[in-house]
Write a protein that holds these residues in place. Structure first.
Motif, mmCIF file in Angstrom:
data_model
loop_
_atom_site.group_PDB
_atom_site.id
_atom_site.type_symbol
_atom_site.label_atom_id
_atom_site.label_comp_id
_atom_site.label_asym_id
_atom_site.label_seq_id
_atom_site.Cartn_x
_atom_site.Cartn_y
_atom_site.Cartn_z
ATOM 1 N N GLY A 154 -2.503 2.772 -4.947
ATOM 2 C CA GLY A 154 -3.409 3.888 -4.791
ATOM 3 C C GLY A 154 -3.390 4.903 -5.912
ATOM 4 N N PRO A 155 -4.033 6.056 -5.696
ATOM 5 C CA PRO A 155 -4.218 7.047 -6.767
ATOM 6 C C PRO A 155 -2.943 7.720 -7.238
ATOM 7 C CG PRO A 155 -5.003 7.895 -4.659
ATOM 8 C CD PRO A 155 -4.712 6.450 -4.448
ATOM 9 N N SER A 156 -1.849 7.605 -6.487
ATOM 10 C CA SER A 156 -0.590 8.224 -6.913
ATOM 11 C C SER A 156 0.164 7.366 -7.927
ATOM 12 C CB SER A 156 0.311 8.483 -5.700
ATOM 13 O OG SER A 156 -0.239 9.456 -4.852
ATOM 14 N N ALA A 157 -0.317 6.147 -8.180
ATOM 15 C CA ALA A 157 0.378 5.215 -9.079
ATOM 16 C C ALA A 157 -0.274 5.203 -10.452
ATOM 17 C CB ALA A 157 0.383 3.813 -8.490
ATOM 18 N N ARG A 158 0.540 5.001 -11.458
ATOM 19 C CA ARG A 158 0.061 4.948 -12.835
ATOM 20 C C ARG A 158 0.770 3.794 -13.553
ATOM 21 N NH1 ARG A 158 -1.659 9.469 -15.098
ATOM 22 N NH2 ARG A 158 -2.559 9.734 -13.022
ATOM 23 N N THR A 212 7.027 -12.649 -15.641
ATOM 24 C CA THR A 212 6.156 -11.958 -14.691
ATOM 25 C C THR A 212 4.826 -11.632 -15.353
ATOM 26 O OG1 THR A 212 8.066 -10.972 -13.573
ATOM 27 C CG2 THR A 212 5.924 -9.965 -13.183
ATOM 28 N N PRO A 213 3.728 -12.172 -14.857
ATOM 29 C CA PRO A 213 2.425 -11.905 -15.469
ATOM 30 C C PRO A 213 2.085 -10.415 -15.447
ATOM 31 C CG PRO A 213 2.282 -13.740 -13.928
ATOM 32 C CD PRO A 213 3.629 -13.117 -13.731
ATOM 33 N N PHE A 214 1.493 -9.938 -16.513
ATOM 34 C CA PHE A 214 1.125 -8.526 -16.615
ATOM 35 C C PHE A 214 0.123 -8.146 -15.530
ATOM 36 C CE2 PHE A 214 -1.589 -5.137 -18.454
ATOM 37 C CZ PHE A 214 -0.619 -4.145 -18.556
ATOM 38 N N ARG A 215 -0.712 -9.095 -15.132
ATOM 39 C CA ARG A 215 -1.722 -8.771 -14.120
ATOM 40 C C ARG A 215 -1.078 -8.376 -12.796
ATOM 41 N NH1 ARG A 215 -2.506 -12.789 -10.393
ATOM 42 N NH2 ARG A 215 -1.757 -14.884 -10.911
ATOM 43 N N TRP A 216 0.157 -8.837 -12.527
ATOM 44 C CA TRP A 216 0.828 -8.422 -11.296
ATOM 45 C C TRP A 216 1.106 -6.917 -11.317
ATOM 46 C CZ3 TRP A 216 5.063 -12.666 -10.085
ATOM 47 C CH2 TRP A 216 4.405 -13.872 -9.787
ATOM 48 N N ALA A 217 1.450 -6.379 -12.488
ATOM 49 C CA ALA A 217 1.657 -4.937 -12.600
ATOM 50 C C ALA A 217 0.343 -4.194 -12.394
ATOM 51 C CB ALA A 217 2.257 -4.597 -13.965
ATOM 52 N N GLU A 218 -0.732 -4.766 -12.923
ATOM 53 C CA GLU A 218 -2.049 -4.153 -12.733
ATOM 54 C C GLU A 218 -2.440 -4.159 -11.256
ATOM 55 O OE1 GLU A 218 -4.501 -5.075 -16.776
ATOM 56 O OE2 GLU A 218 -4.045 -6.827 -15.527
ATOM 57 N N GLU A 219 -2.215 -5.296 -10.592
ATOM 58 C CA GLU A 219 -2.563 -5.407 -9.186
ATOM 59 C C GLU A 219 -1.708 -4.475 -8.333
ATOM 60 O OE1 GLU A 219 -2.173 -9.545 -8.366
ATOM 61 O OE2 GLU A 219 -3.814 -10.120 -9.702
ATOM 62 N N MET A 220 -0.424 -4.353 -8.664
ATOM 63 C CA MET A 220 0.454 -3.456 -7.912
ATOM 64 C C MET A 220 -0.002 -2.005 -8.046
ATOM 65 S SD MET A 220 4.528 -2.668 -8.404
ATOM 66 C CE MET A 220 5.239 -3.653 -7.099
ATOM 67 N N THR A 221 -0.361 -1.615 -9.265
ATOM 68 C CA THR A 221 -0.811 -0.244 -9.490
ATOM 69 C C THR A 221 -2.047 0.068 -8.659
ATOM 70 O OG1 THR A 221 0.039 -0.383 -11.760
ATOM 71 C CG2 THR A 221 -1.439 1.428 -11.258
ATOM 72 N N THR A 222 -2.982 -0.875 -8.624
ATOM 73 C CA THR A 222 -4.188 -0.688 -7.823
ATOM 74 C C THR A 222 -3.854 -0.587 -6.340
ATOM 75 O OG1 THR A 222 -5.540 -1.885 -9.437
ATOM 76 C CG2 THR A 222 -6.413 -1.696 -7.206
ATOM 77 N N ALA A 223 -2.968 -1.459 -5.865
ATOM 78 C CA ALA A 223 -2.611 -1.485 -4.444
ATOM 79 C C ALA A 223 -1.905 -0.206 -4.002
ATOM 80 C CB ALA A 223 -1.732 -2.699 -4.154
ATOM 81 N N SER A 228 0.848 -1.190 0.000
ATOM 82 C CA SER A 228 0.000 0.000 0.000
ATOM 83 C C SER A 228 0.884 1.241 0.000
ATOM 84 C CB SER A 228 -0.919 0.013 1.232
ATOM 85 O OG SER A 228 -0.148 0.094 2.431
ATOM 86 N N TYR A 229 0.278 2.383 -0.293
ATOM 87 C CA TYR A 229 1.007 3.658 -0.285
ATOM 88 C C TYR A 229 0.003 4.775 -0.029
ATOM 89 C CZ TYR A 229 3.829 7.610 -1.843
ATOM 90 O OH TYR A 229 4.506 8.801 -1.911
ATOM 91 N N THR A 230 0.314 5.649 0.925
ATOM 92 C CA THR A 230 -0.607 6.722 1.286
ATOM 93 C C THR A 230 -0.056 8.103 0.950
ATOM 94 O OG1 THR A 230 0.299 6.746 3.542
ATOM 95 C CG2 THR A 230 -1.655 5.367 3.125
ATOM 96 N N GLY A 231 1.159 8.157 0.388
ATOM 97 C CA GLY A 231 1.739 9.448 0.044
ATOM 98 C C GLY A 231 1.204 9.982 -1.271
ATOM 99 N N ASP A 232 1.736 11.141 -1.677
ATOM 100 C CA ASP A 232 1.271 11.749 -2.924
ATOM 101 C C ASP A 232 2.366 11.874 -3.978
ATOM 102 O OD1 ASP A 232 2.818 13.695 -1.792
ATOM 103 O OD2 ASP A 232 1.215 15.177 -1.586
ATOM 104 N N ALA A 233 3.537 11.310 -3.721
ATOM 105 C CA ALA A 233 4.598 11.315 -4.736
ATOM 106 C C ALA A 233 4.185 10.402 -5.886
ATOM 107 C CB ALA A 233 5.918 10.852 -4.143
#
Length: 314
Positions: A188-192, A175-186, A157-162
């Motif tokens: 939070g909104p600061s991740a793309r 490495t399955p692509f879905r792991w990158a998708e899951e990481m981005t979701t986990a 998880s990540y709660t910062g805004d960087a």
């Protein structure tokens, strides 16, 4: 597809999967020797294949290794296999296998044990018979229980805004692509998520698009738009003047450079290159090229030595 369509593939055929299977069976029945006395059997063959699939730059080396194995030489299979398992030239090994397991277990990242291991093996064999061959129910046990038991895995998880840039490859064989998708979701909104469509495990140096976004994220704290996709760079074409370059005496004809390029990390998208051999010293070889280039009317630039003892011409 590359092995069936590209004329540069050293083991090109109309049915690469069938030929791969046949060569594996051949090496299982009769391993082939390497110059150091080791014998390349089907296990070495499979490990060499896994190793090469991590990077498209290694495909030509794998193709050359398969062709030579059919002709009775296991040397190039061992080049790839040794690289994968961390074997050094003196026969010693790095600790990558042990370190990977203990760090994974100590981090609480071990895989869950399936309720029905045999059912999973059966499903793997159905979906991917080539790469699941040899799998058994005994392979799916808790390998961490005896090493580091009862470790609670962390919650990502990540709660910062960087800004956080996550790069995932749709054709990453490890490495399955879905792991990158899951990481981005986990995260939070600061991740793309930035999607890379090329081949290989890891996306740096294969796409200027990816490299540009990585630089912008680090330097300018800027992220791509949602859904941004990066394509691999196209291969660098042979320059029109390439065949006009002189080759001095004492330098061989062009050789198979797949192994050299793999070691140096020279991919077709980075540069067009060919390799030759010579018994001349490095300084004498450069001097011979200088003389031949000047005699042919080419301009020879200044020489720099950014690495001590490694002469280079620019």
């Amino acid at each position: 597809t590359w092995g069936e369509d590209d004329a540069s593939c050293a083991s090109r055929s109309d049915d690469v999967p069938a030929d791969w299977d046949a060569l594996r069976d051949q090496l299982d029945a009769e391993p082939v020797p390497a110059e150091d006395g080791r014998m390349a059997n089907e296990a070495v063959f499979e490990t060499a294949t896994y190793s090469a699939l991590y990077s498209e730059a290694d495909w030509p080396l794998l193709a050359s290794a398969l062709a030579e194995a059919r002709d009775g030489s296991g040397d190039k299979l061992f080049v790839l296999a040794d690289q994968y398992v961390g074997r050094e030239d003196d026969g010693s090994y790095s600790t990558i296998e042990q370190s990977n397991q203990i760090i994974t277990c100590a981090s609480g990242l071990g895989y869950d044990v399936p309720d029905d291991p045999q059912a999973l093996v059966d499903e793997l064999l159905r979906l991917s018979p080539r790469f699941a061959e040899g799998a058994t129910a005994e392979d799916f046990t808790d390998g961490c229980a005896a090493l580091v038991p009862d470790v609670e895995p962390p919650t990502l998880s990540y709660t910062g805004d960087a800004p956080i840039l996550v790069v995932g490859g749709t054709n990453d064989p490890a490495t399955p692509f879905r792991w990158a998708e899951e990481m981005t979701t986990a995260m939070g909104p600061s991740a793309r998520l930035l999607t890379y469509t090329g081949e290989g495990h890891g996306q740096m140096l294969n796409s200027t698009c990816v490299t540009d976004w990585e630089a912008r994220a680090l330097v300018e704290l800027e992220l791509p738009d949602e859904g941004e996709v990066c394509e691999p760079d196209p291969p660098v074409e042979q320059p029109s003047w390439w065949n006009d370059l002189p080759v001095p005496d004492g330098v061989s004809a062009v050789i198979d450079s797949s192994g050299i390029n793999a070691v140096l990390g020279i991919t077709p998208s980075l540069a067009f290159s060919e390799s030759r051999t010579t018994t001349l010293s490095a300084d004498d070889a450069l001097a011979a090229y200088d003389e031949a280039m000047e005699a042919a009317g080419w301009m020879v630039g200044e020489r720099a030595e950014p690495i001590d003892g490694v002469p280079q011409a620019v």
